[in-house]
Design an enzyme around this catalytic site. Structure first.
Site, PDB file in Angstrom:
ATOM      1  N   ASP A 103       0.834  -1.452   0.087  1.00 35.60           N
ATOM      2  CA  ASP A 103       0.019  -0.120  -0.134  1.00 35.60           C
ATOM      3  C   ASP A 103       0.664   1.248  -0.113  1.00 35.60           C
ATOM      4  O   ASP A 103       2.064   1.414   0.396  1.00 35.60           O
ATOM      5  CB  ASP A 103      -0.790  -0.014   1.215  1.00 35.60           C
ATOM      6  CG  ASP A 103      -0.269  -0.175   2.606  1.00 35.60           C
ATOM      7  OD1 ASP A 103       0.870  -0.823   2.620  1.00 35.60           O
ATOM      8  OD2 ASP A 103      -0.948   0.327   3.690  1.00 35.60           O
ATOM      9  N   GLU A 169      -0.404  -2.213   5.248  1.00 37.33           N
ATOM     10  CA  GLU A 169       0.577  -2.124   6.185  1.00 37.33           C
ATOM     11  C   GLU A 169       0.219  -0.841   6.890  1.00 37.33           C
ATOM     12  O   GLU A 169       0.522  -0.660   8.136  1.00 37.33           O
ATOM     13  CB  GLU A 169       1.906  -2.716   5.944  1.00 37.33           C
ATOM     14  CG  GLU A 169       3.056  -2.499   6.864  1.00 37.33           C
ATOM     15  CD  GLU A 169       3.497  -1.118   7.312  1.00 37.33           C
ATOM     16  OE1 GLU A 169       3.860  -1.027   8.692  1.00 37.33           O
ATOM     17  OE2 GLU A 169       3.731  -0.126   6.684  1.00 37.33           O
TER      18      GLU A 169
END
Length: 431
Positions: A103, A169
């Site tokens: 991400d 994350e």
């Protein structure tokens, strides 16, 4: 005579056994160098097309297509947008899990690059740029390259490799689950059961070509706290008729400092207690009824974590009581300590050292930053290390920090990451 022949044969077999892992590793490193330019192209494309946590749809498609093209067994939609690839080697052995986070962040890029991100999106209702401002684009590319190399060496592998491409994350959007915690919950550590987990993180503050690590607690547990201070509202001209939650908040903020400086054994491990938000009131001449504060707690030791929570709650509650206010404190354990298993660390570091040179491997101090890789490390022995990304000729101390618009890491650091992943994986399989 037969006894001597037997001894000679045993010696030769031992020498072959010692030489085989080195031969396999050298083959892997050469294959990695052969695809370095392709890995850099992946990184640039991913960097130009970042996606926020739990919204990594196109990123996941690219990863899945690559893994399927390598002939791996591929699972998609894991923990919303995660991708898992399974590579079964030609020989029996352990299951090694390798993880990359995928991400990006709500940060508007300022770095002048041909492949800079121009993507915008909504985050918490605010229009923002989107950027791989923590280097997850390099993590994806490194693990894609590692998968390609190992898929070409399938017959040489003693065991199975599970490639875990993890979303969110940086934390899922409010009200959603995500990240490593959800991947574990959905069974990523099972079928086949992972024996050890290995992960890496690019680091803008260390030189390209280097690796650093720490055995034991390497990154902090991150806890989120929310405090509500309830008093009595009054006109600002008559504060004696109020119970002032703003004044109480000020006293609590001052008292919080002693939780760290006087109640926490800082010679054991570092700890942090910070306020990130404070809000209350609507007008200049009204003392409000309530103030809210939100902040973070960082610890590197589970016992210290519990004690800090207890001390913080006691100090805040007692100060509130002394001021005539009511204090409600909620502490949410977000991310555990990222713990490098000492035995596994001692096993893997020599293989990495041999791959990239002892002069390029160093021990680092623990960080009060957090990583949800810790959820995997709570399940199996794990090893998490840092890869240098600061360009040659640049002072690492002046490099832009992670999570900022000027963050930049050099493409040249990624080959070190791939070789280290390969060294750790093959070393563990052949030990």
């Amino acid at each position: 005579m037969n006894k001597y022949l037997l001894s000679f044969a045993t010696l030769m077999l031992s020498l072959v056994a010692i030489a085989q892992p080195a031969k396999v590793s050298q083959k892997a490193y050469q294959l990695a160098e052969d695809i370095e330019s392709k890995m850099i192209e992946w990184r640039h494309e991913i960097h130009q097309n970042p996606e926020l946590s739990n919204r990594e749809f196109k990123t996941a498609e690219k990863i899945a297509a690559h893994l399927k093209g390598l002939g791996l067994e591929v699972q998609t939609g894991v923990a919303k947008t995660g991708v898992v690839g399974i590579l079964k080697g030609g020989k029996p052995g352990p299951v090694v899990g390798l993880r990359a986070d995928i991400d990006a962040l709500p940060v508007t890029e300022r770095v002048e690059l041909p492949w800079a991100s121009k993507v915008t999106s909504q985050y918490n209702g605010i229009e923002t740029g989107v950027m791989h401002a923590c280097g997850h684009d390099t993590h994806i590319s490194i693990l894609m390259a590692t998968a390609e190399v190992l898929s070409k060496m399938k017959a040489d592998l003693r065991g199975t490799v599970k490639f875990v491409f993890q979303p969110a994350e940086e934390g899922p959007p409010p009200g959603e689950e995500g990240g490593a915690k959800l991947m574990v919950k959905e069974g990523v550590m099972k079928n086949p059961d992972i024996d050890v987990m290995i992960g890496l993180h690019i680091n803008a503050q260390s030189q390209v070509g280097t690796i650093n690590y720490k055995s034991g607690g390497t990154m902090a547990a991150a806890d989120r706290w929310v405090m509500k201070i309830k008093g009595k509202q009054s006109h600002g001209s008559t504060p004696w008729t109020s119970v002032d939650p703003i004044a109480t908040a000020g006293q609590i903020i001052t008292g919080m400092q002693t939780v760290i400086s006087r109640n926490t054994e800082l010679t054991k491990e570092a700890a942090v207690l910070s306020v990130g938000l404070i809000r209350g009131g609507v007008r200049n001449n009204i003392i409000p009824e309530e103030v809210e504060m939100i902040g973070t707690i960082r610890t590197l030791d589970p016992d210290m974590q519990k004690k800090l929570h207890d001390d913080f709650r006691r100090v805040a509650t007692n100060i509130g009581e002394a001021m005539g206010a009511t204090v409600e404190l909620e502490i949410e354990n977000h991310v555990p300590v990222t713990y490098n298993d000492p035995e596994l660390t001692a096993t893997l570091v020599p293989f990495i050292t041999k791959a990239i040179g002892s002069e390029n491997v160093s021990i680092r101090k623990a960080m009060t930053g957090a990583e949800d890789f810790s959820f995997y490390a709570n399940e199996v022995p794990a090893f998490f290390f840092f890869v240098g990304g600061c360009p040659e000729g640049t002072d690492p101390a002046e490099a832009a920090p992670h999570h900022t618009p000027d963050f930049y890491v050099d493409d040249a650091g990624m080959i070190t990451g791939v070789k280290s992943m390969l060294a750790a994986t093959l070393g563990f399989m052949y030990q």
